[in-house]
Write an enzyme that holds these catalytic residues in place. Structure first.
Site, PDB file in Angstrom:
ATOM      1  N   LYS A 165     -45.584 -34.648   0.447  1.00  0.00           N
ATOM      2  CA  LYS A 165     -46.382 -35.625  -0.318  1.00  0.00           C
ATOM      3  C   LYS A 165     -47.665 -35.970   0.431  1.00  0.00           C
ATOM      4  O   LYS A 165     -48.758 -35.959  -0.141  1.00  0.00           O
ATOM      5  CB  LYS A 165     -45.573 -36.918  -0.559  1.00  0.00           C
ATOM      6  N   GLU A 207     -45.906 -46.089   6.433  1.00  0.00           N
ATOM      7  CA  GLU A 207     -45.614 -44.728   6.878  1.00  0.00           C
ATOM      8  C   GLU A 207     -45.918 -44.617   8.371  1.00  0.00           C
ATOM      9  O   GLU A 207     -46.195 -45.601   9.027  1.00  0.00           O
ATOM     10  CB  GLU A 207     -46.424 -43.727   6.044  1.00  0.00           C
ATOM     11  N   ARG A 208     -45.855 -43.379   8.888  1.00  0.00           N
ATOM     12  CA  ARG A 208     -46.004 -43.211  10.336  1.00  0.00           C
ATOM     13  C   ARG A 208     -47.416 -43.560  10.803  1.00  0.00           C
ATOM     14  O   ARG A 208     -48.398 -43.210  10.137  1.00  0.00           O
ATOM     15  CB  ARG A 208     -45.702 -41.758  10.723  1.00  0.00           C
TER      16      ARG A 208
END
Ligand SMILES: Nc1ncnc2c1ncn2[C@@H]1O[C@H](COP(=O)(O)OP(=O)(O)O)[C@@H](O)[C@H]1O
Ligand SMILES: [Mg+2]
Length: 333
Positions: free
Chosen positions: A163, A189-190
């Site tokens: 994604k 997210e990261r």
């Protein structure tokens, strides 16, 4: 009971009476700050958003920063306004956090107009709809599952199916193909992905048309819950005031739902279906309904949607589907 000296606080001040993780209860003797009001404590380092009124003199808030250092009796200032972010052309090329503070180690943003992150959606009679294809530059998508200009598209998939890579690819392809401003919002997210994206945008030479807003997975739930609203406020500025077309890329909208679920849990609300917050639908609609196109400019949004355990009947995926005009699903093999 601790004895507090209320005389030293003015009308806009309160006192912490309990701290439990991100949940802070604050007593105000004079006037209670309204729901969604912004409070500051500990030399303005701790930012708290009012979530509920517990009693005639007590509010419960969620901290958007770490609460370390807070104690019973810490003075709290009522800023008198909701959470705000700076808006303006000077944001282009910059990387910001949920408060609109720069996190790219360059100069802070000075003198920009500040807007509340809570805005009503555009009234129905000001909206426009069209059925034009938004060329993503990826042939397989444009032919088989086209995205809509001025619409909302979702990239659904479990962990590690690509994604983020696809969103990055779409940003790259937008250079030269489309005019306007890109806004990237990273939710939960990261952290390294934020850094990688920033560097890639810089080397591709597209940074000067891009604003990046991040509330990554290391941040408290309150920050991840509100970072999307901060990004939307900036997108709305470019659409309404600058009258530009805006590309809003969100990675990952599931993390917004997840942060809402965490906030709901620590606020003590009874969970609903599959353990999600009972207000999932409302929270997501309030957010998604702000993403729309008007006569002055369009917001074309591409959102990555993490699907927990590849279960497409998960309430988070089901609710997100209903808001989108096109969707791509990726499945792990
Ligand atoms: N189209 C692709 N071709 C080859 N490898 C890919 C492709 N898309 C993703 N990958 C690989 O999969 C890894 C995870 O992709 P990522 O976009 O981070 O997943 P997600 O965001 O869905 O969790 C990437 O590091 C990359 O190596
Ligand atoms: Mg990803």
């Amino acid at each position: 009971m601790i004895e507090l000296n209320y005389q030293e606080y003015d009308q806009h001040s309160g006192t912490v009476i309990s701290v439990r993780g991100s949940v802070v209860d604050i007593q105000f003797l004079h006037k209670l700050p309204p729901i969604n009001g912004e409070l500051r404590a500990g030399n303005n380092a701790v930012v708290i958003e009012v979530m509920s009124h517990l009693s005639p003199d007590t509010v419960r808030g969620i901290a958007l920063t770490s609460t370390s250092g807070l104690y019973k009796g810490t003075p709290v200032k009522n800023t008198g306004h909701p959470l705000t972010v700076p808006v303006g052309r000077q944001l282009l090329g910059r990387m910001l956090n949920v408060f609109g503070e720069t996190i790219d180690k360059r100069d802070p943003i000075d003198g920009a107009e500040k807007r509340s992150i809570h805005q009503p959606p555009v009234p129905l009679n000001h909206r426009t709809t069209s059925s034009e294809i938004f060329l993503s530059g990826i042939k397989a998508i444009d032919v088989l599952s086209p995205l809509e200009r001025g619409g909302k598209s979702g990239l659904f998939g479990g962990a590690g199916v690509g994604k983020t890579v696809l969103i990055t690819e779409i940003i790259h392809n937008m250079v030269g193909m489309h005019s306007g401003v890109s806004l990237f919002c990273g939710i939960g997210e990261r952290c390294r992905e934020a850094e990688e994206l920033y560097r890639e945008m810089q080397s591709a030479g597209v940074l000067e048309n891009t604003v990046m807003v991040f509330g990554q997975m290391n941040e408290p739930p309150g920050a991840r819950f509100r970072v999307g609203h901060s990004a939307l406020t900036i997108a709305e500025y470019f659409r309404d005031t600058e009258r530009q077309n805006v590309h809003l890329l969100i990675d990952n909208i599931f993390r917004f739902i997840q942060a809402g679920s965490e906030v709901s849990g620590i606020m003590g609300q009874i969970p609903s279906r599959v353990g999600y917050q009972p207000t999932l639908g409302t929270e997501l609609s309030e957010f998604e309904e702000r993403i729309c196109s008007t006569k002055t400019g369009a917001i074309t949004s591409v959102q990555a949607v993490y699907v927990p355990a590849d279960d497409f009947t998960d309430p988070s995926a089901v609710h997100t589907f209903t808001h989108l005009s096109s969707s791509l699903t990726k499945e792990s093999k």
